[in-house]
Design a protein around this motif. Structure first.
Motif, PDB file in Angstrom:
ATOM      1  N   PHE A   6      -8.997  -0.063  -7.509  1.00 20.88           N
ATOM      2  CA  PHE A   6      -7.911   0.141  -6.548  1.00 20.88           C
ATOM      3  C   PHE A   6      -7.906   1.584  -6.033  1.00 20.88           C
ATOM      4  O   PHE A   6      -7.732   1.822  -4.831  1.00 20.88           O
ATOM      5  N   ILE A   7      -8.081   2.550  -6.929  1.00 19.13           N
ATOM      6  CA  ILE A   7      -8.094   3.965  -6.519  1.00 19.13           C
ATOM      7  C   ILE A   7      -9.235   4.230  -5.540  1.00 19.13           C
ATOM      8  O   ILE A   7      -9.060   4.951  -4.545  1.00 19.13           O
ATOM      9  N   ILE A   8     -10.393   3.647  -5.807  1.00 22.91           N
ATOM     10  CA  ILE A   8     -11.521   3.814  -4.883  1.00 22.91           C
ATOM     11  C   ILE A   8     -11.157   3.236  -3.518  1.00 22.91           C
ATOM     12  O   ILE A   8     -11.370   3.884  -2.478  1.00 22.91           O
ATOM     13  N   CYS A   9     -10.590   2.037  -3.503  1.00 27.77           N
ATOM     14  CA  CYS A   9     -10.186   1.419  -2.237  1.00 27.77           C
ATOM     15  C   CYS A   9      -9.102   2.236  -1.544  1.00 27.77           C
ATOM     16  O   CYS A   9      -9.100   2.368  -0.316  1.00 27.77           O
ATOM     17  N   PHE A  10      -8.190   2.811  -2.318  1.00 26.47           N
ATOM     18  CA  PHE A  10      -7.102   3.607  -1.761  1.00 26.47           C
ATOM     19  C   PHE A  10      -7.643   4.844  -1.044  1.00 26.47           C
ATOM     20  O   PHE A  10      -7.272   5.115   0.095  1.00 26.47           O
ATOM     21  N   TYR A  11      -8.518   5.594  -1.717  1.00 22.41           N
ATOM     22  CA  TYR A  11      -9.001   6.837  -1.110  1.00 22.41           C
ATOM     23  C   TYR A  11     -10.051   6.613  -0.029  1.00 22.41           C
ATOM     24  O   TYR A  11     -10.228   7.458   0.843  1.00 22.41           O
ATOM     25  N   LEU A  12     -10.748   5.486  -0.074  1.00 25.18           N
ATOM     26  CA  LEU A  12     -11.705   5.191   0.992  1.00 25.18           C
ATOM     27  C   LEU A  12     -11.079   4.343   2.093  1.00 25.18           C
ATOM     28  O   LEU A  12     -11.761   3.923   3.021  1.00 25.18           O
ATOM     29  N   GLU A  13      -9.756   4.093   1.967  1.00 25.72           N
ATOM     30  CA  GLU A  13      -8.957   3.369   2.952  1.00 25.72           C
ATOM     31  C   GLU A  13      -9.528   1.989   3.261  1.00 25.72           C
ATOM     32  O   GLU A  13      -9.718   1.610   4.411  1.00 25.72           O
ATOM     33  N   VAL A  14      -9.783   1.233   2.206  1.00 29.34           N
ATOM     34  CA  VAL A  14     -10.296  -0.126   2.336  1.00 29.34           C
ATOM     35  C   VAL A  14      -9.115  -1.090   2.325  1.00 29.34           C
ATOM     36  O   VAL A  14      -8.178  -0.931   1.550  1.00 29.34           O
ATOM     37  N   GLY A  15      -9.165  -2.093   3.171  1.00 32.40           N
ATOM     38  CA  GLY A  15      -8.151  -3.145   3.156  1.00 32.40           C
ATOM     39  C   GLY A  15      -6.774  -2.720   3.610  1.00 32.40           C
ATOM     40  O   GLY A  15      -5.778  -3.205   3.092  1.00 32.40           O
ATOM     41  N   GLY A  16      -6.685  -1.821   4.531  1.00 34.78           N
ATOM     42  CA  GLY A  16      -5.386  -1.423   5.057  1.00 34.78           C
ATOM     43  C   GLY A  16      -4.663  -0.374   4.228  1.00 34.78           C
ATOM     44  O   GLY A  16      -3.536  -0.014   4.540  1.00 34.78           O
ATOM     45  N   LEU A  17      -5.256   0.091   3.154  1.00 34.22           N
ATOM     46  CA  LEU A  17      -4.648   1.165   2.360  1.00 34.22           C
ATOM     47  C   LEU A  17      -4.854   2.490   3.071  1.00 34.22           C
ATOM     48  O   LEU A  17      -5.849   2.698   3.759  1.00 34.22           O
ATOM     49  N   SER A  18      -3.935   3.407   2.898  1.00 33.87           N
ATOM     50  CA  SER A  18      -4.035   4.716   3.528  1.00 33.87           C
ATOM     51  C   SER A  18      -3.882   5.801   2.469  1.00 33.87           C
ATOM     52  O   SER A  18      -2.907   5.797   1.713  1.00 33.87           O
ATOM     53  N   LYS A  19      -4.837   6.716   2.438  1.00 32.33           N
ATOM     54  CA  LYS A  19      -4.760   7.809   1.468  1.00 32.33           C
ATOM     55  C   LYS A  19      -3.635   8.777   1.789  1.00 32.33           C
ATOM     56  O   LYS A  19      -3.275   9.607   0.968  1.00 32.33           O
ATOM     57  N   ASP A  20      -3.035   8.648   2.971  1.00 27.23           N
ATOM     58  CA  ASP A  20      -1.922   9.508   3.350  1.00 27.23           C
ATOM     59  C   ASP A  20      -0.568   8.939   2.927  1.00 27.23           C
ATOM     60  O   ASP A  20       0.455   9.592   3.088  1.00 27.23           O
ATOM     61  N   SER A  21      -0.561   7.723   2.382  1.00 30.31           N
ATOM     62  CA  SER A  21       0.710   7.135   1.952  1.00 30.31           C
ATOM     63  C   SER A  21       1.169   7.798   0.657  1.00 30.31           C
ATOM     64  O   SER A  21       0.406   8.468  -0.028  1.00 30.31           O
ATOM     65  N   GLU A  22       2.425   7.590   0.336  1.00 29.68           N
ATOM     66  CA  GLU A  22       3.005   8.175  -0.874  1.00 29.68           C
ATOM     67  C   GLU A  22       3.026   7.171  -2.021  1.00 29.68           C
ATOM     68  O   GLU A  22       3.847   7.259  -2.923  1.00 29.68           O
ATOM     69  N   LEU A  23       2.105   6.239  -2.009  1.00 29.49           N
ATOM     70  CA  LEU A  23       2.051   5.183  -3.002  1.00 29.49           C
ATOM     71  C   LEU A  23       1.805   5.730  -4.405  1.00 29.49           C
ATOM     72  O   LEU A  23       2.431   5.298  -5.369  1.00 29.49           O
ATOM     73  N   LEU A  24       0.933   6.707  -4.552  1.00 28.29           N
ATOM     74  CA  LEU A  24       0.588   7.231  -5.871  1.00 28.29           C
ATOM     75  C   LEU A  24       1.609   8.222  -6.421  1.00 28.29           C
ATOM     76  O   LEU A  24       1.559   8.579  -7.588  1.00 28.29           O
ATOM     77  N   THR A  25       2.540   8.659  -5.585  1.00 27.09           N
ATOM     78  CA  THR A  25       3.567   9.588  -6.058  1.00 27.09           C
ATOM     79  C   THR A  25       4.897   8.886  -6.284  1.00 27.09           C
ATOM     80  O   THR A  25       5.890   9.547  -6.591  1.00 27.09           O
ATOM     81  N   PHE A  26       4.921   7.562  -6.156  1.00 28.52           N
ATOM     82  CA  PHE A  26       6.145   6.760  -6.279  1.00 28.52           C
ATOM     83  C   PHE A  26       7.212   7.228  -5.285  1.00 28.52           C
ATOM     84  O   PHE A  26       8.400   7.129  -5.556  1.00 28.52           O
ATOM     85  N   ASN A  27       6.811   7.781  -4.158  1.00 24.37           N
ATOM     86  CA  ASN A  27       7.710   8.299  -3.131  1.00 24.37           C
ATOM     87  C   ASN A  27       8.661   9.366  -3.661  1.00 24.37           C
ATOM     88  O   ASN A  27       9.754   9.557  -3.145  1.00 24.37           O
ATOM     89  N   LEU A  28       8.265  10.061  -4.737  1.00 24.97           N
ATOM     90  CA  LEU A  28       9.097  11.118  -5.306  1.00 24.97           C
ATOM     91  C   LEU A  28       8.777  12.485  -4.717  1.00 24.97           C
ATOM     92  O   LEU A  28       9.597  13.388  -4.755  1.00 24.97           O
ATOM     93  N   SER A  29       7.587  12.643  -4.205  1.00 24.01           N
ATOM     94  CA  SER A  29       7.213  13.927  -3.610  1.00 24.01           C
ATOM     95  C   SER A  29       6.266  13.675  -2.451  1.00 24.01           C
ATOM     96  O   SER A  29       5.724  12.590  -2.298  1.00 24.01           O
ATOM     97  N   ARG A  30       6.085  14.677  -1.670  1.00 18.92           N
ATOM     98  CA  ARG A  30       5.179  14.572  -0.533  1.00 18.92           C
ATOM     99  C   ARG A  30       3.813  15.168  -0.857  1.00 18.92           C
ATOM    100  O   ARG A  30       3.030  15.470   0.031  1.00 18.92           O
ATOM    101  N   GLN A  31       3.522  15.326  -2.116  1.00 19.13           N
ATOM    102  CA  GLN A  31       2.248  15.887  -2.538  1.00 19.13           C
ATOM    103  C   GLN A  31       1.137  14.853  -2.386  1.00 19.13           C
ATOM    104  O   GLN A  31       1.382  13.654  -2.375  1.00 19.13           O
ATOM    105  N   HIS A  32      -0.064  15.351  -2.294  1.00 19.72           N
ATOM    106  CA  HIS A  32      -1.250  14.501  -2.224  1.00 19.72           C
ATOM    107  C   HIS A  32      -2.226  14.985  -3.288  1.00 19.72           C
ATOM    108  O   HIS A  32      -1.907  15.855  -4.081  1.00 19.72           O
TER     109      HIS A  32
END
Length: 190
Positions: free
Chosen positions: A61-87
Motif C-alpha cells: 500500500f505504501i508503495i502504491c501511495f507514494y507512486l500514486e497508483v490507483g487514484g492515491l495521492s502522495k499529497d493527501s493527509e492519509l498517513l498523518t490521520f489528518n492531524l498535521s500538514r506534514q509530509h
C-alpha cells in the motif's frame, strides 16, 4: 529490524502517524516472534507469520501511495490521520537535492528551500518506495522462515512419546493378558 527502526526515525521526523503506529506494532511483533522461536512457542511464531503477511500488504500500500497508483495521492493527509500538514521527511530533505536560499520577502528571512524540478538524485517518492520494497523483502524472508520454524516445532511435538502413550506398540509394552505362569496355582507337596 534495523531498517524498521531507521524508517521509524524518519517517520517521526515527518510526523507520519500511520507509519509510526505500523512500525511500532511491527517491532513488537518481531520481538514476539523471536521470543517464540527461542522459547519453542509455535503460537508466537504463528502470530509473527500472520503479521508478516499484513506487513507485506501494508508496504505494498505504501508503495502504491507514494507512486500514486490507483487514484492515491502522495499529497493527501492519509498517513498523518489528518492531524498535521506534514509530509514525508524525504520530501523536504531529499537525497542529493539541491537547496537554495530563498529570497527574503517583506523582511522575513526564510530557511533554505528545496529546489524542485528534477535536481534530486532520487525523488522522495522513490526513496519511500525503496524503503517499503526492502521491508517487503525482509517480511517475505521472515514469513518463509517463520513457516519453517512452525513446521519444525509441530513435528517435534508430534514425535514426543509419552511412556505408554499413544503409540500402538509402546516401548514399555504391558501385557494385558494374564500370564499362564501367574494364573497357575503352585501346589507344594504337603
Amino acid at each position: 529490524m534495523v531498517t524498521v527502526v531507521e524508517r521509524q526515525v524518519f517517520d517521526f521526523l515527518g510526523y507520519q502517524w500511520a507509519p509510526i503506529l505500523a512500525n511500532f506494532i511491527h517491532i513488537i511483533v518481531v520481538i514476539l516472534g523471536l521470543f517464540g522461536t527461542i522459547q519453542y512457542r509455535p503460537r508466537y511464531v504463528v502470530v509473527y507469520v500472520v503479521w508478516a503477511a499484513v506487513w507485506i500488504t501494508w508496504n505494498a500500500f505504501i508503495i502504491c501511495f507514494y507512486l500514486e497508483v490507483g487514484g492515491l495521492s502522495k499529497d493527501s493527509e492519509l498517513l498523518t490521520f489528518n492531524l498535521s500538514r506534514q509530509h514525508s521527511w524525504w520530501r523536504e530533505h531529499g537525497l542529493g537535492c539541491a537547496r537554495e536560499e530563498a529570497a527574503a520577502s517583506f523582511g522575513i528571512l526564510q530557511d533554505q528551500a528545496l529546489v524542485s524540478g528534477g535536481l534530486c538524485a532520487l525523488e522522495h517518492s522513490y526513496v519511500e518506495a525503496l524503503h517499503s520494497g526492502l521491508q517487503i523483502l525482509g517480511a517475505l524472508l521472515g514469513f518463509v522462515y517463520g513457516c519453517y520454524v512452525v513446521s519444525v516445532f509441530t513435528e517435534e511435538e508430534d514425535s514426543f512419546d509419552f511412556i505408554g502413550g499413544f503409540d500402538p506398540f509402546p516401548l514399555y509394552h504391558v501385557n494385558e493378558k494374564p500370564s499362564s505362569l501367574l494364573s497357575k496355582q503352585v501346589h507344594l507337596p504337603a
